[in-house]
Design an enzyme around this catalytic site. Structure first.
Site, PDB file in Angstrom:
ATOM      1  N   ASP A  63      32.926  37.787  48.010  1.00 12.32           N
ATOM      2  CA  ASP A  63      34.120  38.321  47.362  1.00 12.32           C
ATOM      3  C   ASP A  63      33.598  39.335  46.351  1.00 12.32           C
ATOM      4  O   ASP A  63      33.184  38.972  45.254  1.00 12.32           O
ATOM      5  CB  ASP A  63      34.895  37.201  46.672  1.00 12.32           C
ATOM      6  CG  ASP A  63      36.157  37.704  46.003  1.00 12.32           C
ATOM      7  OD1 ASP A  63      36.724  38.712  46.467  1.00 12.32           O
ATOM      8  OD2 ASP A  63      36.581  37.087  45.000  1.00 12.32           O
ATOM      9  N   GLU A  72      35.093  40.766  51.688  1.00  9.16           N
ATOM     10  CA  GLU A  72      36.519  41.072  51.556  1.00  9.16           C
ATOM     11  C   GLU A  72      36.713  42.575  51.542  1.00  9.16           C
ATOM     12  O   GLU A  72      36.042  43.293  50.817  1.00  9.16           O
ATOM     13  CB  GLU A  72      37.089  40.461  50.277  1.00  9.16           C
ATOM     14  CG  GLU A  72      38.592  40.669  50.166  1.00  9.16           C
ATOM     15  CD  GLU A  72      39.205  39.903  49.016  1.00  9.16           C
ATOM     16  OE1 GLU A  72      39.506  38.711  49.200  1.00  9.16           O
ATOM     17  OE2 GLU A  72      39.362  40.499  47.937  1.00  9.16           O
ATOM     18  N   ASP A 105      36.697  33.331  42.440  1.00  9.79           N
ATOM     19  CA  ASP A 105      35.813  34.197  43.239  1.00  9.79           C
ATOM     20  C   ASP A 105      34.887  33.369  44.126  1.00  9.79           C
ATOM     21  O   ASP A 105      34.561  33.771  45.241  1.00  9.79           O
ATOM     22  CB  ASP A 105      34.984  35.096  42.317  1.00  9.79           C
ATOM     23  CG  ASP A 105      35.844  35.796  41.289  1.00  9.79           C
ATOM     24  OD1 ASP A 105      36.309  36.900  41.566  1.00  9.79           O
ATOM     25  OD2 ASP A 105      36.053  35.202  40.213  1.00  9.79           O
TER      26      ASP A 105
END
Length: 194
Positions: A7, A68, A141
Site C-alpha cells: 500500500d 495499489e 496501511d
C-alpha cells in the site's frame, strides 16, 4: 504462491507478505509499515521506502508484487507521493524479474469483503479473519497491504487464464486471416491464369 502486497505512501507505506495455499487458503508471513518523516527531503524518503522494500524482496522472496493503483484524489501532492512510492516498489521488483500487478482500491475491497465500497474497518476486519490473526493489523496501511496480497492471490489465476485465452484467440484470428489471404491469392492466381 507468495505475494508481497504494498500500500504505497511516503508517510506510511504498508508491506504485507501472504502465502496462498490450496483453494482460497491464505497465511500471513509478515506485515509492517515503513514510515518516513513528512519534513524529510523527498529523495531520502523515497530511498527509505526503496531500501526497505528491497530488503523485504530479498528476505521473503515473493513470486509477485501487488501494488495499489494510484487513484484520483483531491490532494495532488498526496497522489504524487503515492505514485512515486509505488514507482520505487515496481522498480525494485522489476530488477529481480518479478511480475508487478497494480490493483484498484475497489478491486481489493471487493476481493476481500465482497463489496467494492467497503470501508477501512471492514477491510481490516476481513483481513484479520481471513488470515486468522490474533490482533488487527494496525495502522490501516498494514491491513491494506495484506488485503492487496490476498486480492492478488485470488484474482491473478483468473486474470492469467483470461490473458492466455485472449492470446490464444488472437493467434487463431491471425492464423485464420493468413489462411483467408492465402486462399484469396490462390483464387486470384487461378482466375488470372485462365
Amino acid at each position: 504462491m507468495r505475494v508481497l502486497g504494498v500500500d504505497p505512501g511516503l508517510t506510511r507505506c504498508g508491506l504485507g507478505v501472504v502465502d496462498g495455499g490450496t483453494g482460497r487458503s491464505v497465511t500471513c508471513v509478515a506485515v509492517d509499515v515503513v514510515r518516513t518523516p513528512a519534513d524529510a527531503d523527498l529523495a531520502h524518503r523515497l530511498l527509505t521506502v526503496a531500501d526497505t522494500v528491497e530488503q523485504w524482496l530479498d528476505r521473503y522472496r515473493p513470486d509477485a508484487v501487488a501494488v495499489e493503483r494510484v487513484f484520483s484524489q483531491h490532494n495532488v501532492r498526496t497522489v504524487m507521493g503515492t505514485a512515486q512510492a509505488g514507482g520505487v516498489v515496481a522498480l525494485g521488483a522489476a530488477r529481480r524479474g518479478l511480475p508487478v500487478v497494480f490493483h484498484t482500491p475497489s478491486e481489493v475491497k471487493a476481493a476481500v469483503t465482497g463489496s467494492g465500497r467497503a470501508d477501512k474497518n471492514q477491510v481490516t476486519t476481513m483481513v484479520t479473519r481471513l488470515l486468522r490473526l490474533a490482533a488487527r493489523p494496525s495502522p490501516a496501511d498494514a491491513a491494506d497491504a495484506l488485503a492487496l496480497a490476498i486480492c492478488h492471490l485470488w484474482r491473478e489465476p483468473m486474470r492469467a487464464r483470461l490473458a492466455a485465452a485472449e492470446a490464444r484467440a488472437a493467434e487463431l484470428a491471425r492464423t485464420h486471416k493468413a489462411r483467408l489471404a492465402a486462399a484469396r491469392k490462390a483464387a486470384d492466381t487461378t482466375g488470372s491464369a485462365r
